[in-house]
Design an enzyme around this catalytic site. Structure first.
Site, mmCIF file in Angstrom:
data_model
loop_
_atom_site.group_PDB
_atom_site.id
_atom_site.type_symbol
_atom_site.label_atom_id
_atom_site.label_comp_id
_atom_site.label_asym_id
_atom_site.label_seq_id
_atom_site.Cartn_x
_atom_site.Cartn_y
_atom_site.Cartn_z
ATOM 1 N N ASN A 63 16.020 30.226 -11.572
ATOM 2 C CA ASN A 63 16.622 28.998 -12.092
ATOM 3 C C ASN A 63 16.373 27.899 -11.070
ATOM 4 O OD1 ASN A 63 18.228 27.044 -13.368
ATOM 5 N ND2 ASN A 63 20.077 27.759 -12.329
ATOM 6 N N GLY A 64 15.735 26.828 -11.492
ATOM 7 C CA GLY A 64 15.450 25.736 -10.565
ATOM 8 C C GLY A 64 14.079 25.169 -10.817
ATOM 9 N N TYR B 83 28.292 18.323 -16.737
ATOM 10 C CA TYR B 83 27.742 18.615 -18.061
ATOM 11 C C TYR B 83 27.208 20.032 -18.252
ATOM 12 C CZ TYR B 83 24.471 18.168 -22.013
ATOM 13 O OH TYR B 83 23.781 18.342 -23.182
ATOM 14 N N GLY C 209 20.272 27.712 -21.635
ATOM 15 C CA GLY C 209 18.899 27.722 -22.134
ATOM 16 C C GLY C 209 18.808 28.412 -23.469
ATOM 17 N N CYS D 220 18.158 27.004 -16.298
ATOM 18 C CA CYS D 220 18.125 28.327 -16.901
ATOM 19 C C CYS D 220 19.381 29.078 -16.496
ATOM 20 C CB CYS D 220 16.897 29.110 -16.443
ATOM 21 S SG CYS D 220 15.322 28.294 -16.807
#
Length: 501
Positions: free
Chosen positions: A102-103, A256, A28, A2
């Site tokens: 985020n995670g 990426y 996201g 995210c």
């Protein structure tokens, strides 16, 4: 995976957070949300969809205040189809707290039981972020009972949070009437940085590009295990809140996930990808003599820096052979694999003149499921390529990720339990060249020798938190969002950064 952002300013922040989320959209595309605070009252709007679709003028007008949070979501656990799991999450006690995360918590189920049986807190969704919020709220409530909340108490609560939760987490929370809190897991797996504007505003975000694009100067990254508390006046206090830390960020960010114009943990993402191209060139030479390659062509988007560097080192022409249609929306009804393949061709088209009669070396950032690679190789052959070689700037993805990337189950990974030749045959290319795991770590790590290493678990199977078992992976895979037959899944990880961007 995210993207998260938090802002404290002396001016309204709704437009600033909106602009920040646009810069984080690559992290996201499933849902987006913003919450602002004014006079100790939270104003929130969140929904499924991309930022530009979720927020209209009427929504923005309903988000007053000089402090706020935002998130763009790509679901890795829970229910991707539930608007209730869009972030931010809110809890009314103590004080009123909103949070973005985020995670991925690897012990979310155990924590959920603890919260219900011991802490007497109710979790209403399947999201681990709601679990995290309630753990933080409970620890703040224990620490602050009967006293005025100050930064010291906030940091003490974060220390207790670190003791309870496991996995990866970059967190930003807004505590009504007090300020903004941000903290990072003790391994620094997921990114988080802090910046300041000329007028005294403070921004915390997943990537530095968010700060750059909004006129904030990058101060530094939040250290692993560290917390920062920002008062309503914009005063910052930092404190280490973890007992032990090791700085091992996710290496897939550099391969990426992140934007190339970001700097994360002291490493330029763009330079990291150039370095990957250098080492990949050496691997290509040992597999296919350069005089047997006519042209180097990247598979858009994030492979471009590696492909350019590789072509320069090999002394080969670099050409853009694929054109991406940025205006193809999500295909909602996909009755079968045949239609799913068609959507790849709708989103990516070939420049036939770059392929006809040539031996082409396609360069991709990574190969995960292999379905997209197989289709792209066939597209090159259909365009008239004599031979199609495929090089991956990343090593074979052999293991699932448990730290916040929606990596497929082992059985879905094309490299899992397959030899190189078996993978090549499955994809249908004439030669397949992968990056070396150690070379990848070395060339990216050289850009910041202060790091303790990387989480490269999807490549080497080593989970840096040291607490992941085969049973954990099975359980986490059962909880991840599955792509069902009839749904679109054209990118290598079903992430938005490449074909779906």
């Amino acid at each position: 995976m995210c993207g998260i952002v938090g802002v404290v300013s002396q001016a309204p922040v709704n437009q600033l957070i909106y602009d920040a989320l646009l810069l984080l959209q690559h992290r996201g595309q499933d849902a987006a949300g913003i919450v602002t605070e004014q006079d100790r009252k939270f104003y929130m709007h969140k929904a499924k969809g991309m930022v530009r679709d979720v927020f209209r003028t009427r929504n923005m007008r309903a988000l007053p205040g000089n402090a706020g949070l935002g998130q763009v979501r790509y679901p890795t656990a829970g229910n991707a189809y539930s608007e209730e799991e869009a972030q931010p999450f809110y809890v009314n006690a103590p004080f009123g707290i909103v949070l973005v995360h985020n995670g991925n918590l690897t012990n979310a189920q155990e924590l959920k039981q603890e919260l219900f049986l011991t802490d007497h807190r109710h979790i209403n969704t399947d999201s681990d972020s709601e679990v995290l919020l309630n753990v933080l709220a409970h620890e703040l409530e224990k620490i602050s009972r009967g006293i005025t909340l100050k930064p010291a108490e906030v940091f003490a609560a974060v220390k207790n949070v670190h003791k309870r939760i496991k996995g990866s987490y970059a967190v930003i929370a807004l505590i009504a009437g007090h300020g903004l809190l941000a903290f990072r897991d003790p391994f620094g797996i997921r990114p988080l940085c802090v910046g300041k504007s000329g007028d005294g505003g403070v921004m915390v975000a997943s990537e530095s590009v968010t700060l750059d694009g909004n006129g904030f100067d990058l101060l530094r990254d939040v250290a692993p295990g560290e917390a920062v508390f920002i008062s309503e006046q914009g005063e910052m206090q930092f404190q280490q809140c973890a007992e032990t830390t090791r700085h091992k960020p996710c290496i897939f960010e550099y391969v990426y996930l992140a934007r190339p114009d970001s700097v994360m943990d002291g490493i330029s993402v763009y330079q990291a990808r150039l370095n990957l191209g250098k080492t990949l060139a050496k691997r290509v030479i040992s597999t296919v003599p350069p005089n047997q390659i006519d042209v180097v062509i990247p598979i858009p988007e994030s492979s471009r820096p590696s492909a350019m560097e590789l072509a320069q080192i090999l002394g080969l022409p670099y050409r853009e052979g694929f054109v991406k249609n940025r205006y193809v929306g999500r295909t909602f009804i996909m009755p079968g694999q045949g239609v799913r393949k068609k959507s790849v061709r709708q989103k990516l088209n070939v420049v036939a003149s770059e392929f006809k009669g040539r031996n082409v070396l396609l360069v991709d950032d990574s190969i995960v499921r292999g379905t997209t690679s197989r289709e792209i190789v066939q597209m090159a052959r259909d365009a008239g390529a004599r031979k199609v070689y495929l090089a991956s700037a990343a090593p074979p993805v052999r293991f699932p990720n448990v730290y916040g990337i929606d990596m497929p189950t082992p059985q879905e990974l094309i490299a899992h339990d397959r030899t190189l030749d078996e993978i090549r045959e499955s994809i249908g290319c004439d030669a397949l060249i992968y990056q070396d795991v150690d070379a990848m770590k070395n060339v990216i790590g050289a850009l910041n020798p202060k790091l303790d290493g990387f989480d490269a678990s999807c490549f080497d199977g080593v989970y840096v938190t040291g607490d992941i078992t085969a049973e954990d992976i099975l359980r986490l895979n059962q909880g991840r969002d599955q792509v069902e037959e009839g749904e679109e899944d054209t990118s290598r990880l079903a992430l938005p950064n490449s074909l779906n961007a």
